[in-house]
Design a protein around this motif. Structure first.
Motif, short mmCIF file in Angstrom:
data_model
loop_
_atom_site.label_atom_id
_atom_site.label_comp_id
_atom_site.label_asym_id
_atom_site.label_seq_id
_atom_site.Cartn_x
_atom_site.Cartn_y
_atom_site.Cartn_z
N LEU A 217 20.27 27.35 -56.61
CA LEU A 217 20.59 27.70 -57.80
C LEU A 217 21.85 28.62 -57.71
O LEU A 217 22.75 28.71 -58.40
CB LEU A 217 19.64 28.18 -58.71
N THR A 218 21.54 29.80 -56.86
CA THR A 218 22.64 30.80 -56.71
C THR A 218 24.10 30.03 -56.12
O THR A 218 25.09 30.53 -56.79
CB THR A 218 22.22 32.01 -55.78
N VAL A 219 23.66 29.17 -55.17
CA VAL A 219 25.07 28.61 -54.78
C VAL A 219 25.78 27.67 -55.58
O VAL A 219 27.03 27.76 -55.78
CB VAL A 219 24.53 27.69 -53.36
N PHE A 220 25.02 27.00 -56.50
CA PHE A 220 25.62 25.88 -57.29
C PHE A 220 26.24 26.92 -58.63
O PHE A 220 27.29 26.38 -59.06
CB PHE A 220 24.49 24.84 -57.83
N PRO A 259 29.19 30.26 -52.28
CA PRO A 259 29.23 28.79 -51.63
C PRO A 259 29.70 28.72 -50.14
O PRO A 259 29.27 28.17 -49.28
CB PRO A 259 29.90 27.84 -52.73
N VAL A 260 30.84 29.68 -49.92
CA VAL A 260 31.70 29.34 -48.76
C VAL A 260 30.90 30.27 -47.64
O VAL A 260 30.75 29.49 -46.54
CB VAL A 260 32.86 30.09 -48.85
N CYS A 291 28.40 38.89 -48.69
CA CYS A 291 29.69 38.40 -48.83
C CYS A 291 30.52 38.42 -50.11
O CYS A 291 31.64 38.67 -50.32
CB CYS A 291 29.87 37.15 -48.25
N ALA A 292 29.82 38.18 -51.27
CA ALA A 292 30.17 38.12 -52.77
C ALA A 292 30.79 39.52 -53.02
O ALA A 292 31.82 39.82 -53.40
CB ALA A 292 29.13 37.82 -53.49
N VAL A 293 30.03 40.52 -52.61
CA VAL A 293 30.28 41.90 -52.92
C VAL A 293 31.54 42.39 -52.23
O VAL A 293 32.67 42.71 -52.80
CB VAL A 293 29.22 43.04 -52.82
#
Length: 309
Positions: A217-220, A259-260, A291-293
């Motif tokens: 769910l986090t990825v999508f 997602p990357v 990675c998002a941060v």
């Protein structure tokens, strides 16, 4: 709308239909997927999104293009934004074809190849040719749009939503709300779309467990949210009087990084020198969050530094 512009839009529509059929069959038909070079990450991550994004974007474009029936003069901003949407759809198809071709060139999953693999790879050729042809048509069509319409649009997608819904309901209040809260609306829509995808996968493949379901769910959600922000900026869903600020750019970078990094999880895990492997949903969530941060913070600093110059 000129003949060239109509031809470009019809070409993009035909390409999207062909690509959707190809993507659906090669990802959902297990006998074909088992022989596909691009069945695993990081290659599978790309088609996992474009399988949904290309038909969704094409459907929205087709609905809005219905306002152009009759052959009469059309507002320049409408034609320009329709062509922008078509170009984005073609770019998504081209990116997926390039990803699949890379998987084939690198002989990914070579031990699983059989006679079907050659046909799957060959099927990429008409898609690649169609994407190239559509990009040429769209380039020609874009040249016919007055420059002032590209720089300062006189309307946006929400304006035309009001026109499309006029026979059924007055959406003026709703569109004004969306303009003020476009990022929140994008987040809500992305969460709903992500939940539907995860639920659909659970129905077809079985419940993966709440931790893995949360990771999916986090990825999508993140991928869809990044795409919504990209569409708002490129396609002018809700035309803004000024460019998006650093905060929105950072939000886009952070969301896109999820997602990357999920698709490249093994390579990134090895790159940072962490022991073991990404063999659990908890580790995957931690990697994607980190990675998002980093991506969001780096983008925020870079944009603010650019503006300060």
């Amino acid at each position: 709308m000129s003949r060239t512009q109509r031809r470009a839009l019809w070409g993009a529509l035909a390409l999207a239909v062909g690509f959707t059929g190809f993507a659906y069959v090669t990802t959902q038909a297990r006998t074909l997927r088992a022989a596909s070079p691009w069945q695993a990450d990081p290659y599978d991550t790309v088609v996992s999104f474009t399988l949904f994004l290309v038909p969704a974007l094409t459907a929205l474009t087709a609905v809005r293009a219905s306002l152009c029936r009759g052959g009469g003069p059309q507002p320049g901003y409408r034609v320009d934004q329709l062509l922008r949407a078509a170009r984005l759809g073609v770019a998504l198809v081209a990116a997926t074809v390039a990803t699949d071709a890379t998987a084939a060139a690198l002989r990914a999953e070579r031990e699983l190849w059989d006679a079907r693999t050659a046909w799957l790879i060959a099927a990429l050729l008409p898609l690649a040719a169609g994407a190239g042809w559509c990009l040429v048509l769209l380039r020609r069509a874009g040249r016919e749009v007055p420059p002032e319409e590209r720089r300062r649009p006189g309307g946006d997608w929400l304006d035309d939503l009001v026109l499309l819904a006029a026979p059924l309901a007055d959406l003026g209040v709703a569109t004004r709300f969306l303009r003020r809260h476009i990022v929140a609306a994008a987040a809500g829509l992305s969460l709903l779309a992500g939940a539907l995808v995860v639920t659909g996968q659970a129905g077809g493949e079985g419940w993966p467990g709440w931790q893995l379901a949360l990771a999916e769910l986090t990825v999508f959600f993140s991928g869809f949210f990044a795409f919504c922000l990209l569409c708002d900026a490129l396609l002018r869903i809700a035309a803004m009087p000024r460019r998006p600020g650093a905060g929105r750019a950072a939000a886009f970078a952070a969301a896109a990084a999820v997602p990357v990094s999920g698709g490249l999880r093994d390579a990134l895990w090895s790159l940072v020198g962490l022991p073991g492997a990404v063999d659990s949903a908890v580790r995957l969530l931690g990697l994607m969050a980190g990675c998002a941060v980093l991506a969001g913070a780096a983008t925020l600093v870079a944009v603010r530094a650019t503006v300060a110059r």
